[in-house]
Design an enzyme around this catalytic site. Structure first.
Site, PDB file in Angstrom:
ATOM      1  N   GLY A   1       0.829  -1.092   0.008  1.00 23.50           N
ATOM      2  CA  GLY A   1       0.141   0.178  -0.095  1.00 23.50           C
ATOM      3  C   GLY A   1       0.731   1.310   0.051  1.00 23.50           C
TER       4      GLY A   1
ATOM      5  N   ARG B   1       0.319  -4.926  -5.060  1.00 23.55           N
ATOM      6  CA  ARG B   1       0.730  -6.262  -4.421  1.00 23.55           C
ATOM      7  C   ARG B   1       0.745  -7.157  -5.392  1.00 23.55           C
ATOM      8  NH1 ARG B   1      -3.007  -3.438  -0.492  1.00 23.55           N
ATOM      9  NH2 ARG B   1      -1.871  -2.771   1.181  1.00 23.55           N
TER      10      ARG B   1
ATOM     11  N   ASP C   1       5.197  -5.340   5.317  1.00 21.19           N
ATOM     12  CA  ASP C   1       5.914  -6.769   5.818  1.00 21.19           C
ATOM     13  C   ASP C   1       5.609  -7.524   4.487  1.00 21.19           C
ATOM     14  OD1 ASP C   1       3.190  -6.545   5.998  1.00 21.19           O
ATOM     15  OD2 ASP C   1       3.001  -7.305   8.046  1.00 21.19           O
ATOM     16  N   GLY C   2       4.549  -7.459   3.509  1.00 21.34           N
ATOM     17  CA  GLY C   2       4.432  -8.443   2.443  1.00 21.34           C
ATOM     18  C   GLY C   2       5.642  -8.191   1.420  1.00 21.34           C
TER      19      GLY C   2
ATOM     20  N   ARG D   1      -5.234  -2.558   9.532  1.00 19.75           N
ATOM     21  CA  ARG D   1      -6.048  -3.979   9.462  1.00 19.75           C
ATOM     22  C   ARG D   1      -5.651  -4.842  10.330  1.00 19.75           C
ATOM     23  NH1 ARG D   1      -5.240  -5.511   3.555  1.00 19.75           N
ATOM     24  NH2 ARG D   1      -2.988  -4.740   3.943  1.00 19.75           N
TER      25      ARG D   1
HETATM   26  O1  F6P Z   1      -1.384  -1.493   5.113  1.00 17.50           O
HETATM   27  C1  F6P Z   1      -1.798  -0.135   4.936  1.00 17.50           C
HETATM   28  C2  F6P Z   1      -3.161  -0.175   4.723  1.00 17.50           C
HETATM   29  O2  F6P Z   1      -3.830   1.108   4.578  1.00 17.50           O
HETATM   30  C3  F6P Z   1      -4.088  -0.935   5.819  1.00 17.50           C
HETATM   31  O3  F6P Z   1      -4.321  -0.089   6.807  1.00 17.50           O
HETATM   32  C4  F6P Z   1      -5.279  -0.972   4.996  1.00 17.50           C
HETATM   33  O4  F6P Z   1      -6.179  -1.955   5.707  1.00 17.50           O
HETATM   34  C5  F6P Z   1      -5.005  -1.460   3.762  1.00 17.50           C
HETATM   35  O5  F6P Z   1      -3.589  -1.035   3.593  1.00 17.50           O
HETATM   36  C6  F6P Z   1      -5.652  -1.412   2.745  1.00 17.50           C
HETATM   37  O6  F6P Z   1      -5.266  -1.919   1.331  1.00 17.50           O
HETATM   38  P1  F6P Z   1      -6.080  -1.521  -0.089  1.00 17.50           P
HETATM   39  O7  F6P Z   1      -5.426  -0.281  -0.392  1.00 17.50           O
HETATM   40  O8  F6P Z   1      -5.425  -2.697  -0.602  1.00 17.50           O
HETATM   41  O9  F6P Z   1      -7.405  -1.510   0.080  1.00 17.50           O
END
Ligand code: F6P
Length: 327
Positions: A15, A76, A107-108, A176
């Site tokens: 993200g 991702r 972490d990913g 999350r």
């Molecule tokens: O890991 C960062 C984050 O903003 C989390 O707080 C949130 O749950 C997630 O990414 C949302 O991811 P995406 O942008 O894939 O919806």
């Protein structure tokens, strides 16, 4: 100094987080300062697999230190989880002569880079870039300060209207698996209750606390809910409380992705700059296979294993403070 490195590839992954651009700028300029070539890999691991690689210079990263998002884009990647995907990625790096990597992500991103590093041995270093502040080996991740400031600014605005209308708001913030944004927004925004994934709170405890407000003639209230809450998200909690409460007029606001955008704060710009310099200097000083962190205001390098196998524990003192102040 490691003189075998000549071309450094930098990418952002996972993200996005405000301050990633400041980190890219620092990596690019430090590489050039040490007379290395530097390449931007677009869209994280997906761009590495697809060969979306561009040469960067001192001027390519001008006028970005203050901008949110990431000029290199983020993704991702599913394909990078497969050996075939990683082979394609390695071939593309080789084709461009890239012999070292700096990854900016969460972490990913690190888990992917660890596997790649073990398979192909390409010198690699990570920087923690995520709004969640959920990475071990660092007190702060790039983007957390900005996201929290953005959320607190929004909470202050919600408070204005909550007071005018005597309303109870459930405000959902990101995180999350981590309550860092939640607990800090709870304190700074003056929430009556803050719900985070690290803390066990029952629905009954939450509702009792809110009922207390009603009994003491409290007219409006804010509840901050981290999206990783174990007892339900803001909308569920609001609906359940509405079924048994006839005192408060209840509203819900989900702050969502607005927390990921915006100009980075001074803190995130400086943090990202320090970490970006440390990443390149780490590569050149044989600190591959590590993540740059900042602990007690000192730059540190911890192995991928240490980072991946440990958690950034929640700040218990912040939890204690938030309880004292919300009586
Ligand atoms: O890991 C960062 C984050 O903003 C989390 O707080 C949130 O749950 C997630 O990414 C949302 O991811 P995406 O942008 O894939 O919806």
């Amino acid at each position: 100094m490691n003189n075998t490195i000549s071309k450094i590839g930098v990418f952002t992954s996972g993200g996005d987080a405000p301050g990633m651009n400041a980190a890219i700028r620092a990596v690019v300029r430090t590489s050039i300062y040490y007379k290395k070539e530097v390449f931007g890999i677009m869209q994280g691991y997906d761009g590495m697999i697809a060969g979306e690689i561009v040469k960067l210079g001192v001027r390519s990263v001008g006028n970005i230190i203050q901008r949110g998002g990431t000029i290199l884009k983020c993704a991702r990647s599913k394909e990078f989880r497969t050996p075939e995907g990683r082979k394609k990625a390695f071939d593309n790096l080789k084709k461009n002569g890239i012999d070292a990597l700096v990854a900016i992500g969460g972490d990913g991103t690190f888990a992917g880079l660890k596997v790649f590093y073990e398979e192909y041995g390409i010198p690699s270093i990570c920087l923690p870039g995520t709004i969640d502040n959920d990475i071990a080996g660092t007190d702060y991740t790039i983007g957390f300060d900005t996201a929290t400031n953005t959320a607190v600014d929004a909470i202050d605005k919600i408070r204005d209207t909550a007071i005018s209308h005597n309303r109870l708001f459930f405000i959902e913030v990101m995180g999350r698996h981590s309550g860092y944004i939640g607990i800090n927004c709870g304190i700074a925004g003056g929430a009556v209750v803050t719900i985070i994934p690290e803390e066990d709170m029952t629905l009954e405890q939450l509702f009792n606390k809110l009922d207390e407000g009603g009994k003491t003639n409290k007219k409006s209230s804010l509840v901050v809910v981290a999206e990783g809450s174990k007892i339900g998200r803001a909308m569920d909690l609001a609906q359940k409380f509405a079924e048994r409460n006839n005192y408060f007029d209840i509203k819900v606001t989900i702050l969502g992705h607005l927390q990921r955008g915006g100009n980075p704060t001074y803190f995130d710009r400086v943090l990202a700059s320090k970490m970006g310099v440390a990443a390149v200097e780490g590569l050149l000083n044989n600190k591959s296979g590590t993540m740059v962190g900042i602990l007690n205001n000192q730059i540190v390098y911890n192995s991928f294993d240490t980072i991946i196998n440990n958690k950034h524990l929640i700040d218990e003192e912040a939890i204690r403070i938030s309880k004292i102040l919300s009586i």
